[in-house]
Enzyme design. Sequence first.
Site, mmCIF file in Angstrom:
data_model
loop_
_atom_site.group_PDB
_atom_site.id
_atom_site.type_symbol
_atom_site.label_atom_id
_atom_site.label_comp_id
_atom_site.label_asym_id
_atom_site.label_seq_id
_atom_site.Cartn_x
_atom_site.Cartn_y
_atom_site.Cartn_z
ATOM 1 N N SER A 183 12.944 13.173 -33.428
ATOM 2 C CA SER A 183 12.129 13.900 -32.454
ATOM 3 C C SER A 183 12.850 14.129 -31.129
ATOM 4 C CB SER A 183 10.813 13.141 -32.260
ATOM 5 O OG SER A 183 9.958 13.875 -31.440
ATOM 6 N N ASP A 198 10.507 20.237 -28.035
ATOM 7 C CA ASP A 198 11.441 19.112 -28.147
ATOM 8 C C ASP A 198 12.320 19.235 -29.391
ATOM 9 O OD1 ASP A 198 9.493 18.612 -30.043
ATOM 10 O OD2 ASP A 198 9.722 16.442 -29.883
ATOM 11 N N ASP A 249 12.264 18.326 -32.550
ATOM 12 C CA ASP A 249 11.724 18.756 -33.836
ATOM 13 C C ASP A 249 10.562 19.737 -33.695
ATOM 14 O OD1 ASP A 249 10.207 16.731 -32.724
ATOM 15 O OD2 ASP A 249 9.498 15.989 -34.659
ATOM 16 N N ASP A 274 7.632 19.732 -32.155
ATOM 17 C CA ASP A 274 6.198 19.422 -32.186
ATOM 18 C C ASP A 274 5.586 19.247 -30.798
ATOM 19 O OD1 ASP A 274 7.444 17.017 -31.755
ATOM 20 O OD2 ASP A 274 6.450 15.928 -33.396
#
Length: 545
Positions: free
Chosen positions: A151, A316, A318, A320
């Site tokens: 992430s 960000d 990834d 999400d």
Amino acid sequence: ARSRQWHFVVPSLDGDGLTKGSRVQALDLGWKVPHGTPMKPQIRHGGPFDDQKPGTSGLRKPTRTFCQPGYLEIFLQAIFEADPPGPAATLVVGGDGRHFAREAAVTACRMAFANGFQRVVVGQGGLLSTPAASALIRSREAHGGIILSASHNPGGPEGDFGVKYNTRGGGPAAPAVTDAIYQRTRELERWLTRDDIPVDLDAVGRTAFGDVVLQVVDPVTDWLELMQTQFDFDAIRELLSRPGFRMRFDAMNAAAGPYAHALFERCLGAPEGTVMRGVPLEDFGGIHPDPHPDGLVDLIATTRETQPVDFAAASDGDGDRNMILGPGVVVSPGDSLAILAAHADKIPAFRGRGLRGVARSLPTSRAVDRVARREGFDLYETPTGWKFFTSLLDSGRISLCGEESFGTGSDHIREKDGLWAVLFWLNLMAVTGQGVRGLVDAHWGRYGRDLFQRQDYEGLDLEIATALMDRLKASLEALRGITAGPFSVLKAESFCYTDPVDGSRALDQGVSITLDPDARITLRLSGTGTDGATLRVYLESFIPS
Ligand code: G1P
Ligand code: ZN
């Protein structure tokens, strides 16, 4: 048409490119290739590991830890054994494009076939944002998905790597599943693979290898189709084409880039250049891919020029998370959730069905609670981490949820969705005719304002940080009733959560201190760091309208 030719590498007893000391054994699971030769998963030896306990969102470790022989493989094997696939099961595989994600995607495909999956759906190049992976798990009715991402943690050989496991329905694995995975990682001494399968991540299409199918998909298509069911694309197109209207989206050299290019510049008609840093890089260009003002200097500058852009946003690693900005304003995530909740009826996704309920994580500001109270929908307070929203979304108790860490989402998938939130804001601006500042000011005027701040203390000694939280928990009784400055302590508790749907419990998810006049302090240790401990202190205070 893709070739169906079988490239079979016969495993030899002294290894076919195995790590030193590992052995191969034949295991007859009845695999067949078209010409009748039984295909056998190969057994590799390694593990167990004692440090693979998933945190707030999957397992995150320094990349070099993940690159150790067998480390990734044991974690994947544990997933496949803790939540075994049924007959004809599909697995979704993809990641945020960080260093090691591509190799890890190939490994995950081969191990999935060896562990009984019949079909693996993988994003081209191994790329899938977290929301797109959740959308694919749902649209392909998959058993689950492996998301190769840490992430918002930095990437690269010196950065972090991570693996998240999402289950049927598209949500992050529930704590009972991650506990079972962790247990398995401490026992496993071998994993299964099909290294004879030549996984080509680049060519979109289906390839059958005997009984199993590898399906390489465009990472954007399914997700983009879903977005068109949620929002009024014509209204947004019209907004973006208004003379003088300008927006910028900063993808931070990460997974959201291809989605944002396709969405804004190709589908919604925004000019090229609307998306900044839109090509995913293995190390995110050396930046921390987190929508935090410190890392978004250029984007923030666009909102402060003499002729500022009307709307800016960022995501960000990834894809999400979302950060929403307007001229001279960064929208606090708690406010964003509350504003979206207050205007839900204005977008097609909620029109006609309204909001039944909304959820926020414990440390998220209580701005949305005020909307829920006034507008008459249910409000749920959950522990930190998106996995706690899944049962509420699945059962229809909530249709919107969010976290203070720049996460917003709804029941369209079972993950937070950065670009979904951006589209929601654009749709709102298009139909209300108001700008970011106008929407925020009007909200504060109607519901009051929750000032919010989060302080992170990073790189702490784990033992000291744990002892601090323990001492705090032990002194909660003594805190009640004391006065500090203008505030007195109304309530001081260690937050324990009972899932209203399945009754599962999560204990000690943070300390929460409620003050009078209306304010709150929350303290908890982060579950996503890879270096010592991070103490998060969340401060909020209400100003009535
Ligand atoms: C952080 C955020 C949390 C979010 C998680 C994954 O976890 O605080 O809201 O769900 O990242 O994106 P933490 O490091 O606080 O455990
Ligand atoms: Zn993320």
